[in-house]
Each structure stands twice: as C-alpha cells, then as structure tokens.
Enzyme design. Sequence first.
Site, PDB file in Angstrom:
ATOM      1  N   ASP A   1       4.780  -0.517  -6.670  1.00 20.64           N
ATOM      2  CA  ASP A   1       3.548  -0.773  -7.407  1.00 20.64           C
ATOM      3  C   ASP A   1       2.405   0.108  -6.906  1.00 20.64           C
ATOM      4  O   ASP A   1       1.363   0.184  -7.535  1.00 20.64           O
ATOM      5  CB  ASP A   1       3.167  -2.260  -7.273  1.00 20.64           C
ATOM      6  CG  ASP A   1       1.896  -2.625  -8.016  1.00 20.64           C
ATOM      7  OD1 ASP A   1       1.795  -2.281  -9.212  1.00 20.64           O
ATOM      8  OD2 ASP A   1       0.991  -3.239  -7.402  1.00 20.64           O
TER       9      ASP A   1
ATOM     10  N   GLU B   1      -3.451   7.807  -5.772  1.00 18.98           N
ATOM     11  CA  GLU B   1      -3.642   7.071  -7.033  1.00 18.98           C
ATOM     12  C   GLU B   1      -4.894   7.570  -7.743  1.00 18.98           C
ATOM     13  O   GLU B   1      -5.976   7.545  -7.145  1.00 18.98           O
ATOM     14  CB  GLU B   1      -3.747   5.565  -6.746  1.00 18.98           C
ATOM     15  CG  GLU B   1      -2.469   4.980  -6.149  1.00 18.98           C
ATOM     16  CD  GLU B   1      -2.571   3.485  -5.889  1.00 18.98           C
ATOM     17  OE1 GLU B   1      -3.624   2.878  -6.192  1.00 18.98           O
ATOM     18  OE2 GLU B   1      -1.594   2.904  -5.388  1.00 18.98           O
TER      19      GLU B   1
ATOM     20  N   ARG C   1       0.841  -1.188   0.000  1.00 26.97           N
ATOM     21  CA  ARG C   1       0.000   0.000   0.000  1.00 26.97           C
ATOM     22  C   ARG C   1       0.879   1.243   0.000  1.00 26.97           C
ATOM     23  O   ARG C   1       1.878   1.321   0.717  1.00 26.97           O
ATOM     24  CB  ARG C   1      -0.926   0.023   1.238  1.00 26.97           C
ATOM     25  CG  ARG C   1      -2.194  -0.821   1.092  1.00 26.97           C
ATOM     26  CD  ARG C   1      -3.144  -0.210   0.091  1.00 26.97           C
ATOM     27  NE  ARG C   1      -4.365  -0.956  -0.080  1.00 26.97           N
ATOM     28  CZ  ARG C   1      -4.555  -1.909  -0.979  1.00 26.97           C
ATOM     29  NH1 ARG C   1      -3.560  -2.263  -1.790  1.00 26.97           N
ATOM     30  NH2 ARG C   1      -5.724  -2.515  -1.093  1.00 26.97           N
TER      31      ARG C   1
ATOM     32  N   HIS D   1      -0.191  -0.071  -9.721  1.00 22.87           N
ATOM     33  CA  HIS D   1      -1.010  -0.882  -8.824  1.00 22.87           C
ATOM     34  C   HIS D   1      -1.530  -2.139  -9.540  1.00 22.87           C
ATOM     35  O   HIS D   1      -2.740  -2.363  -9.647  1.00 22.87           O
ATOM     36  CB  HIS D   1      -2.167  -0.070  -8.250  1.00 22.87           C
ATOM     37  CG  HIS D   1      -2.677  -0.608  -6.940  1.00 22.87           C
ATOM     38  ND1 HIS D   1      -3.196   0.173  -5.957  1.00 22.87           N
ATOM     39  CD2 HIS D   1      -2.731  -1.877  -6.451  1.00 22.87           C
ATOM     40  CE1 HIS D   1      -3.565  -0.572  -4.916  1.00 22.87           C
ATOM     41  NE2 HIS D   1      -3.298  -1.822  -5.207  1.00 22.87           N
TER      42      HIS D   1
END
Length: 418
Positions: free
Chosen positions: A255, A260, A231, A281
Amino acid sequence: MKVIVTDEISEKGLELLQKDPRIEMDVRLGLSKPELYEAIGAYDAIITRSGTQVDAELLSHATNLKMVARAGVGIDNVDVAAASEKGIIVVNAPFGNTNSAAEHTMAILLSLCRNVPGANSSLKSGEWQRAPFTGYELKHKTLGVIGLGKVGGRVARRARSFEMDVVVYDPYISEKRATDFGTRLVDLDELVQIADVITVHTPLNDETRDLITAEHFAKMKDGVLIVNCARGGIINEEAMLNALNSGKVVGAAFDVWSEEPPQGDVIRQLIEHPRMIVTPHLGANTFEAQTNVAVDVSKEILNLLDGRPVENAVNIPRFDPDLMAQMGPFMELARVLGDFISQLAPENPGKVSFQYNGKLAAYDCMPITVAGLAALLDRCTDQEVNMVNANLVADRRGLVVEQGRSTESEFFSNLITL
C-alpha cells in the site's frame, strides 16, 4: 490563533476549530512551495497530512509557527529536528487510523491469497475462468508480524481469528505483551525463516529503513507472501522485486512506497508486476479514520491555545495521559523553581542538577526536568526556550543537565531539589 490547513482534511473533524471564536482557520490546498513560503509566516499552526513537506526551508519562513499538526500517524514528511530547533511542537494522531490500517492490511492480504483483483478483472472482461485463480488459505499458516504496536497488535488479533499461528519481532516489547496478543516473540532472523506470511508495521526511521533486505529474503521460505501497509522503504524495494522475479516470493501486497507518487523504475516495475497487489496509500483512507485524526489534531491545537499539555507531541518528553493529572503540578513547580533560580544563578552555569525524592521518583521524571530546564534557560537567551528545544539549547550552551531519583525521602512525601 491563526491555523492553515494545507491538505485534504475531514471537514467534520475540523468542526472543533471552526466553532471556536478564538480560531481563524484558512483551508488553502494546492499551494506551490513559493506560495506556502510566503503565506506560512502569518500562521500559528499548520495542519497537514502527507502531501505537504514541512521541511527546514518551510520552517525558516514560519516566523510565528508554534505547532505542526500531522493528521495521521507517520511524521516522515516533517523535519522534526528543524522544528525542535525553533521550539515548534510537532504532534500527530497515532490512534485515529489504527483500525483502518489494520483492516486494510487484512483486506490486501486476503485479496492476495484469493487472487481477487485478477478474478474480478477476468470476469468483467467476459471470461469465465476459475483454475488460474486458485488461492491459499490462511488457516494454520504462520504469520510473522514485524512491529507489535497499535496497528501490528490489531493485525495479530485478526490473524488469530483466522486460526493463524502468529510470531512477532519487536525489540521494544516484553514477552508478556507478545503473549497477551496470543503471539510468540522471536528475533528477526527466526521470523523470516519460519513465516509463511510476513507483514511490517513499524514507523520509518533510520533504524527501520531497509529493515528487510536481500539477505533476509534469502532466508525466507520458498513461496512466502509479503505485505507492507506501513511505510515505503521498510522493505528494500529492489530486493523485493528480485525476490518476486526469482519466485522466492510468490506474491506481495503493498500500500506504500518509498516515493509517493511513484516515479522510479524499480517502483514502477513492482507496481506492474503480475504477482503484486497494489493500492495508493489507502491504509488510513476511511471516512471514520479521516474524521478521527482530524478531531485528534484539532484537540491538540486547542490544548496549546488553552495552555494544557498536548497529548501526542513527538518532540516533547511527556507522561502517559493517565499520569498527567498527578504529575502536572510537579511540572508547574519545576517551572517556578527554574524561573526563580535563573535569577540567582551565575551568567553561564556549567551544570544544573535535578534531584527527585519520594513517591515521585518511582516514575520517569524527565518531563519535569525539561519543564524546569526550559524555565531556567528562557531568561538566559534571546531565543524563546520551551519544552521542545530546552535540551538543544542546553547542549549548545555547554550546560550539563543531571538528574537523580530516590524513592527515599526523610521529611517529605515528595521533594524536588534544583
């Protein structure tokens, strides 16, 4: 039962709901906030991924909502407290994408070690260069895993197959569990000092936000590698950028991001950094994982519809699935007792006590207590009370809830006293 789907969900995974004649399901993607506010009141359940913010404002319009089903592990886009206040069950799918997340962690780590993205771009542009892309082996390096849960455990096992030494920081596991994975349990300070590669695998909450800061980077080895496939926000992004610029961190693979899609200047600089490997992600983005999590939340909606216990509720005390067959009858008994005693108790009782005796008392009896408390309070308030909000309602009413357990019972194998 009416269900709204607001994010891209695997059609194959939703077949369970589509085939059930009791379910009326609407897939409505790309709704604006006002449109969703207007629509949500007609639905009993909502299925989302990370693209829909299920916040207090949305829930205030959700007059009929009984369940928020998050098709994935993380629930940071769901206001669980606001949902609990309204008695809405929040479920996730904590197991469906664990393998995909673990594999993606290894994929971006190996890409980082062997400079795969840069070498790929170089060769495609017509160059033939090898020396600039000299990489690192994982063999005999020390991997520090922060969080030995479902994903972290899989990463640890895969790292062992690369002949890495693995150390683990997780304040919620025993040394035996760490040993079972072929790892060694250490504290966070020791991990950051001895690891050649550090990867995080925790949820994002108040305890883990900015878990890795500039202070931790200062203690790390020179040339350490950092991976975050969990996260955004667990690793402080400004500290991460400074560590890359200073050379303390030789490379990183991310990632996930605190924002986001990324907008902030610090995040943009991280993404553009030449020693960063980045993906948008994608940890759970495999066909298999998307089907798995959709199936899991579909089953939870059917459990709710059929009156069966939900298995992955994040805001209901519950037993492990293996214990539910044994404990389910006691939860039902507590409901009957709570409903019965509510008709005998004074209007505003100050305290309610649950006492468990016998074999039953060897287990955590909190789910039984909450089942009884919900039944007791449901007759006492205008608000619907269930296992989600029973403790909140009790707190607001000043009702003290006590629980006692003893494995000794003189006359019965099991005894519940309310």
